[in-house]
Design a protein around this motif. Sequence first.
Motif, PDB file in Angstrom:
ATOM      1  N   UNK A  99      23.249 -45.723 -22.089  1.00  0.00           N
ATOM      2  CA  UNK A  99      22.015 -44.947 -22.392  1.00  0.00           C
ATOM      3  C   UNK A  99      22.585 -43.982 -23.681  1.00  0.00           C
ATOM      4  N   UNK A 100      21.898 -44.625 -24.807  1.00  0.00           N
ATOM      5  CA  UNK A 100      22.503 -43.912 -26.146  1.00  0.00           C
ATOM      6  C   UNK A 100      21.727 -42.779 -26.441  1.00  0.00           C
ATOM      7  N   UNK A 101      20.483 -42.739 -25.440  1.00  0.00           N
ATOM      8  CA  UNK A 101      19.705 -41.388 -25.721  1.00  0.00           C
ATOM      9  C   UNK A 101      20.164 -40.349 -24.849  1.00  0.00           C
ATOM     10  N   UNK A 102      20.961 -40.690 -23.624  1.00  0.00           N
ATOM     11  CA  UNK A 102      21.473 -39.805 -22.674  1.00  0.00           C
ATOM     12  C   UNK A 102      22.791 -39.412 -23.068  1.00  0.00           C
ATOM     13  N   UNK A 103      23.497 -40.224 -23.731  1.00  0.00           N
ATOM     14  CA  UNK A 103      25.003 -40.187 -23.937  1.00  0.00           C
ATOM     15  C   UNK A 103      25.903 -40.519 -22.518  1.00  0.00           C
ATOM     16  N   UNK A 104      25.073 -41.355 -21.717  1.00  0.00           N
ATOM     17  CA  UNK A 104      25.829 -41.585 -20.457  1.00  0.00           C
ATOM     18  C   UNK A 104      26.263 -43.193 -20.258  1.00  0.00           C
ATOM     19  N   UNK A 105      27.053 -43.392 -19.610  1.00  0.00           N
ATOM     20  CA  UNK A 105      27.510 -44.648 -18.945  1.00  0.00           C
ATOM     21  C   UNK A 105      27.166 -44.980 -17.624  1.00  0.00           C
ATOM     22  N   UNK A 106      26.539 -45.881 -17.283  1.00  0.00           N
ATOM     23  CA  UNK A 106      26.045 -46.022 -15.949  1.00  0.00           C
ATOM     24  C   UNK A 106      26.988 -47.370 -15.214  1.00  0.00           C
TER      25      UNK A 106
END
Length: 489
Positions: A415-422
């Motif tokens: 999620x580029x909007x969150x800055x997270x990898x899931x």
Amino acid sequence: MKRVLVCLVAAAAAVPALAAAPEAAAVPIPPLPTDVLSQAFTGHAARARPMRVLRNPQNPHLAPNGTNSMHNDAYGTNAYAVTGPLGRSLQVRSASYGVSECATIAFDSRGRIVGLCGGLDGFTMRLIDPTTLSQIASLRTSNRDLTSVSNPFTDLCGGTYFYLDNHDRAYVLTTKKQIWRIKVTATGLKHTATYDIASALPGKDCAIATMPDWKGRIFFASQQGRVGAVDPQTHRVRTIRFRGQGIYNSISGDETGAIYVVTDHRLYSVAADRRGAPYVRWSQRYDRGSTQKPGQLSQGSGTTPTLIGKHLVAITDNADPRMHVQFYRRDGHRRHRLVCQAAVFGKGASDTENTLAEAGHGVVVENNYGYTGVQATMLGKSTTPGVARVVVRRGHCRVAWTSKVTAPTSVPKISLGAGLVYVYAKPASNPLDDSWYFTALDVRTGRTVWQQRTGNGIQWNNHYASVYLGPDGAAYIATLAGLVRLADG
């Protein structure tokens, strides 16, 4: 494997049959007696830290980027501009559709889930409410050959990949060597056209992946190394074959008309000529190693090509003793085609069967070494840990970070909007604890931000299915018995 099948059938036995219409209520994935052991949520909610979004072009024959296929877009980036779950009062919901894993899902223009779901006996297209996970409609697309010796847990033929176009039409491969066009309507699913590709796939060959080029030709790839192009108007099929090579993953494409394919020997850039016949623009051999490693479906790269910006395409090799993440130039310049590569994970314990996820100037890669089947994660066991980010700048690669999280087979998503990898994690534990966790990592540092337990038992295994983000930012993961949804409260 017989024991595994018995467990799955038993888990599904308690699930009522789901009707196609009217809408069938979502039945939660059934728990096992041991589904009470581990802590549900660990870590802390994240603060959204958006990353720079590379504006990948939109294929005009696909639904909007982020909604059209397993790997999100024609570039196969596995990255979303939308902000995914941050871990704030997470709401977790599950639904079971029997022993049926919706490995590829897309989202129609109404935001509903369109999923291609594989079971032990065949494949079904499902239209699913994105919030309740109730099934709105279903359409059987293929039956498996039950007399075949093929393992249904590793058989990719005619039921793993599909894509959704810009008119809410799904293009679905079948076990009868056809491509079905299925219209997603306000109330259901309608089979509207059939493209017969059987003449292009002799013997036991089968189609496993499909994607349109920028002119709308329907490209497909076969397990025995064929790449075909179908004219959607005339239905004419033309193919090219890479003899002695197999294809076990999906395909990508860019605005130049190129389709990128990885066989178990080479990376190819293929395009259609004026007659619509596929030809090779360029190809590149990579190090396929000395053997098929545990965790792979073939002796070769386990990745679908990921296109980065205007110039690069990234894959992994299968080298010994360590796998490399490799970046190639897409312009086909032979002498300088390989830009750089970086070795990842431990010696003698690295491979992947999942595509890279684009993260700014680089990619995230997952270690799947040791996943020999669903039995590899039963009775407290798991696979070799490892999630890593490799960055490329000015022609040089380096490993930015490596996490010790164990994600046996999930396609990671960013999620580029969150800055997270899931990722979907399954740590090793005791024989009574087979808990699975939806896990968020900081894309910049690799630090585990939070983990949410989905459940304990084989029915929670995703078995090569991808993580997905919906248009509203909710996250989804397919399991062997259904679908899980996670969203901030």
